[in-house]
Design an enzyme around this catalytic site. Structure first.
Site, short mmCIF file in Angstrom:
data_model
loop_
_atom_site.label_atom_id
_atom_site.label_comp_id
_atom_site.label_asym_id
_atom_site.label_seq_id
_atom_site.Cartn_x
_atom_site.Cartn_y
_atom_site.Cartn_z
N LYS A 97 0.87 -1.19 0.00
CA LYS A 97 0.00 0.00 0.00
C LYS A 97 0.89 1.23 0.00
O LYS A 97 1.93 1.24 0.69
CB LYS A 97 -0.88 -0.05 1.25
CG LYS A 97 -1.83 1.11 1.43
CD LYS A 97 -2.69 0.89 2.68
CE LYS A 97 -3.66 1.99 2.94
NZ LYS A 97 -4.50 1.75 4.13
N SER A 107 -9.41 1.69 3.57
CA SER A 107 -8.64 2.44 2.60
C SER A 107 -7.66 1.57 1.80
O SER A 107 -7.17 2.03 0.77
CB SER A 107 -7.85 3.53 3.32
OG SER A 107 -6.95 2.96 4.25
N SER A 160 -9.14 -0.66 7.82
CA SER A 160 -8.73 -0.53 6.41
C SER A 160 -8.12 -1.76 5.78
O SER A 160 -7.91 -1.79 4.57
CB SER A 160 -7.75 0.63 6.27
OG SER A 160 -8.48 1.81 6.14
N1 GLN Z 1 -12.60 3.83 7.38
C1 GLN Z 1 -11.82 4.21 8.50
C2 GLN Z 1 -11.44 5.67 8.38
O1 GLN Z 1 -11.75 6.26 7.41
C3 GLN Z 1 -10.61 3.36 8.62
C4 GLN Z 1 -9.42 3.82 7.89
C5 GLN Z 1 -8.20 3.02 8.16
O2 GLN Z 1 -8.24 1.98 8.82
N2 GLN Z 1 -7.08 3.52 7.67
O3 GLN Z 1 -10.83 6.23 9.22
#
Ligand code: GLN
Length: 480
Positions: free
Chosen positions: A77, A152, A176
């Site tokens: 990532k 994400s 994420s």
């Molecule tokens: N969807 C969550 C957020 O927007 C998780 C994001 C993540 O784990 N990086 O913060």
């Protein structure tokens, strides 16, 4: 024709001369090229990957022992540093930025012979649940290209889902890794906070962030985890002297699970997901495991506490992107430095990142600090205490990973609150620091995958993986 189902199998095939690392890399590069429209990769390191594969093949032929990740084709990532390679966090503000060092996790996989094939698209600075917040466009779910892959780590999930690499490394601050794994029908694992060094992981909310692993089977997750976990002089939050605890078998391997009854009855939960999990719980009982309902009275505080605390930490972490130290800088003529900061940040951050910086600055401001930030810290403490109590009676918690299967691209883009609320089941593990995994056990009748989320107590990551194997077997599902 090259085919892949686990690292162990691949290594057997390499040693038997049935395949080579070059063949594997060529296979994945071909897959990457035919799936370019899914927008998974921000950059593919094709030549480098082939060259490394060639070297590994030569070393193996000369009788060198295999590294634990010898020839394993991995995507990362684009929030994880890889020395001398670009790193953008899918943001314009880091356009043309090049990592000056490698993350500890990156270095560890390289040292064990992994081949890093490219950097993967994600939500900008890992903020989002659909991958639609990337400055480089959305990623598409390979099962249904009109749907989001989740976020994400959306690119990382689709890369494994569509067979473009063997493993992806993602990051999980509030789901994420697990949420996109759920949407894509693969395994997504977030370790206990403090298991994997965060050195070289771009910070979103430092007391929540962990590098996570996306794979097609639990066995591969375990292999990679054993390589990248462990103490690091560059991250003092990694458990000192922490060895991954080998789980002790219970009598006849019967375990005690609980589930949050109010979570399974929650109005936002898709009825197909609720009933599949209920049925699965029944089958666990038939196998002789204990599965008990627990009323979790703090459920409704989880998402608000998460968004108060993570935005606060993000507003501080992202203050370093000022147009001076890193990446992009506004080219507009200006006399003073404050205007330069403003111009750069206004132009180069996307709307979701700006929303979170503003929210975080607000909850930390003198007038509101106690009402929001302190309150949320108190909720976090209560959650942690309650969770510790729970694990006195149970080995693991069962929850859905996400309330719905993958939704359509654009469907929730204009409703941030709805998007935030959908994180209800995943952010809990990050708030209390326990490990969590999404295992791909189910499909809706429309054919969309969804997972079962399992969590164990802190530092019991290997027990979590053992239970995940057990449950996968029980479900009769072959690893994807
Ligand atoms: N969807 C969550 C957020 O927007 C998780 C994001 C993540 O784990 N990086 O913060």
């Amino acid at each position: 024709m090259f085919s892949y189902n686990s690292i162990q199998n691949y290594h057997t095939n390499l040693l038997n001369g049935r395949t080579t690392c070059v063949e594997a890399v060529e296979y994945y590069l071909q897959k990457i090229s035919v799936s370019a429209h899914l927008n998974v990769w921000l950059e593919v390191f094709a030549d480098e990957a082939l060259e490394k594969a060639l070297q590994l093949d030569l070393l193996r032929e000369m009788g060198h022992p295999l590294g634990k990740l010898h020839g394993v084709v991995i995507g990362i990532k684009d929030v994880i540093c890889y020395k001398d390679h670009k790193l953008s966090a899918s943001s314009k503000i880091l356009e043309n930025f090049t990592s000056v060092y490698s993350a500890t996790a990156t270095q560890k996989i390289l040292d064990e012979g992994a081949i890093i094939v490219g950097r993967q698209n994600c939500d900008e600075f890992a903020m989002g649940s659909s991958n639609e917040n990337s400055a480089y466009g959305a990623v598409k779910n390979a099962i249904d290209e009109e749907r989001v892959p989740g976020g994400s780590s959306g690119g990382s999930a689709v890369a494994v889902q569509a067979g473009m690499c063997m493993i992806s490394l993602g990051s999980d601050t509030g789901g994420s890794v697990r949420q996109p794994a759920d949407f894509c029908g693969i395994v997504g694992f977030k370790p206990s906070y403090g298991t994997i060094s965060r050195y070289g992981l771009i910070a979103y909310a430092s007391s929540f962030d962990q590098i996570g692993i996306l794979a097609c089977c639990v066995e591969d997750v375990q292999t990679v985890l054993k390589v990248i976990a462990g103490q690091d002089e560059f991250d003092s939050t990694v458990f000192q002297n922490y060895l991954l605890k080998e789980p002790i078998g219970t009598q006849e391997n019967k375990y005690r699970f609980c589930y949050f009854s109010n979570a399974l009855e929650h109005s936002s939960l898709d009825p197909q997901i609720a009933s599949s999990i209920q049925q699965f719980i029944e089958s666990l009982k038939v196998e002789g495991h204990t599965v008990a309902p627990v009323e979790f009275d703090l459920l409704d505080y989880i998402v608000p506490a998460y968004y108060v605390l993570t935005t606060a930490e993000a507003s501080s972490n992202l203050s370093r992107y000022d147009g001076i130290k890193y990446g992009a800088r506004s080219t507009q003529n200006t006399e003073d430095i404050t205007t330069l900061y403003k111009q750069t940040r206004s132009k180069a951050f996307g709307p979701e990142v700006k929303r979170r910086i503003l929210l975080g600055t607000f909850v930390l401001s003198a007038g509101y600090f106690d009402a929001y930030f302190t309150k949320a810290q108190q909720v976090r403490k209560l959650l942690t205490l309650k969770t510790q109590e729970l694990f006195k009676d149970f080995d693991a918690i069962i929850l859905p990973t996400v309330p719905t299967p993958a939704f359509k691209l654009g469907e929730k883009k204009n409703d941030p609150i709805e998007m935030f609320l959908a994180d209800i089941y995943t952010v809990y593990a990050n708030l209390v620091g326990i490990p969590g995994i999404s295992i791909p056990l189910f499909n809706t009748k429309e054919g969309l995958p969804f997972g079962l989320q399992l969590m164990t107590s802190q530092q019991n990551d290997l027990l979590l993986l053992r239970l995940s194997n057990l449950l996968t077997k029980l479900s009769g599902r072959q690893p994807a």
